[in-house]
Design an enzyme around this catalytic site. Sequence first.
Site, PDB file in Angstrom:
ATOM      1  CB  SER A 110      -1.445   7.519   4.041  1.00  0.00           C
ATOM      2  OG  SER A 110      -0.720   8.384   4.171  1.00  0.00           O
ATOM      3  CB  THR A 163      -1.657   7.530   9.486  1.00  0.00           C
ATOM      4  OG1 THR A 163      -1.153   7.637   8.241  1.00  0.00           O
ATOM      5  CG2 THR A 163      -0.529   6.794  10.201  1.00  0.00           C
ATOM      6  CD  GLU A 290      -0.631  10.483  10.314  1.00  0.00           C
ATOM      7  OE1 GLU A 290      -0.159  10.266   9.132  1.00  0.00           O
ATOM      8  OE2 GLU A 290      -1.873  10.925  10.732  1.00  0.00           O
ATOM      9  CG  ASP A 295       1.025  13.271   2.916  1.00  0.00           C
ATOM     10  OD1 ASP A 295       1.662  13.105   1.834  1.00  0.00           O
ATOM     11  OD2 ASP A 295      -0.366  13.238   2.557  1.00  0.00           O
ATOM     12  CG  HIS A 338       4.203   8.244   1.754  1.00  0.00           C
ATOM     13  ND1 HIS A 338       3.932   9.422   1.752  1.00  0.00           N
ATOM     14  CD2 HIS A 338       2.759   7.751   2.289  1.00  0.00           C
ATOM     15  CE1 HIS A 338       2.792   9.992   2.015  1.00  0.00           C
ATOM     16  NE2 HIS A 338       2.171   9.040   2.402  1.00  0.00           N
TER      17      HIS A 338
HETATM   18 ZN   LIG Z   1       0.001  12.139   0.895  1.00  0.00          ZN
END
Ligand SMILES: [Zn+2]
Length: 408
Positions: A110, A163, A290, A295, A338
Amino acid sequence: MVNRTAPAIAILIATLVLVNFAPAAEQSSSQIKVDDLSFYRAPTTTTPYPLPSAKKVRNVILCIGDGMGLSQITLASMKAGGLAGRLCMERMPVTGIVRTYSANSKVTDSAAAGTAMAAGIKTKNGMIGVAPDGKAYQTVLEAAKAKGMATGLVATSTITHATPASFASHVNSRATETAIAEQLIANKVNVLFGGGRKYFLPRSDPNSARKDDQDLIAEARQAGYTYVATERELHSAHSTHLLGLFQFDSLTTFAPEPNLASLTRKAIEVLRKANGKSALAEPGFFLMVEGSQIDWACHDNDPKRAIRQTLLFDQAVQAAVDFALQDGHTLVIVTADHETGGLTLLEGSKTGSDPAVRWSMKGHTSSPVPISALGPRAAIFAGIQDNTDIPRKIAGLLGITPFPRPVQ
Ligand SMILES: [Zn+2]
């Protein structure tokens, strides 16, 4: 005759039951909380949102679902709206694809992905706002601020996490969250909402993660920030600089914390007001929101949490879209840094059931991620692009040039 021993025995049994079963009861109540998706209202139509006729972009809201690949979106969408349903982010009128590799790996983390999306450069995994040689590059948020625009960062992780950190700090390692906290305040980002209070408190505080006596909350107040820690304080604050740290560590994403949509709405309110008071008078704001914990659920290969976190994020996207449709000069971009987990959706046991899922791994993958956009000039985000193209395109729309460029 009254049996005096019976109540005592009953209390003893009750105590044993509580001692033995409390962890299980706690677990099932948190599972019930994860399963409860009643906070989310799926769109009642699959029709894409319209593109506005205006050409000028004044405000940019960049929404990043950490670890959110196409399968994560589709899984949440099927759960919330059925096979033919759509999330808010699936109604965006423009869609494209983003390649996510970093400077030293096909599989990004990240930090490198955040740096790509903030500063327009590829760097090594773990590095924040700097090139592989350690040279700091100006981020699109910092460039927007230099133009007189108001700026904001909202996350459900610590606000110093990779991030959000990538947009307003420059460090060689994402692990140095105390240094990141200092830079976020020094950068005077108008809105900072998330967790991570422990990185702002001096070491004398028992909850501090700092090794020095710096009290960043006091410093922020001196610099003109209003500090808030609860939803009530959040909504009663009327400052143009608002520091909201709602946990010592990352957010729980459960009440009584303000949820991501509520934080997004408040951020927009503050940024509109802050911008009206800007002496530089270049109207507009840049906001990054975010959904940090999609994640984390995918690292744990936990589909239920992944669905819940994706829907919480989609609710925040909806808040951004509602404002953009009313405003007409706001560009909303939704993408991911990602994919996490290598999630594959399969048939499932019976028709009408949730899809069965298969995970390939516990880490990130190099699968491309979707991007979607709404608002003036949204069409430039169609097609296949690199993650570094995202801030380059935003900079182009805001008249920021040259970009990318090293910090002077
Ligand atoms: Zn991650």
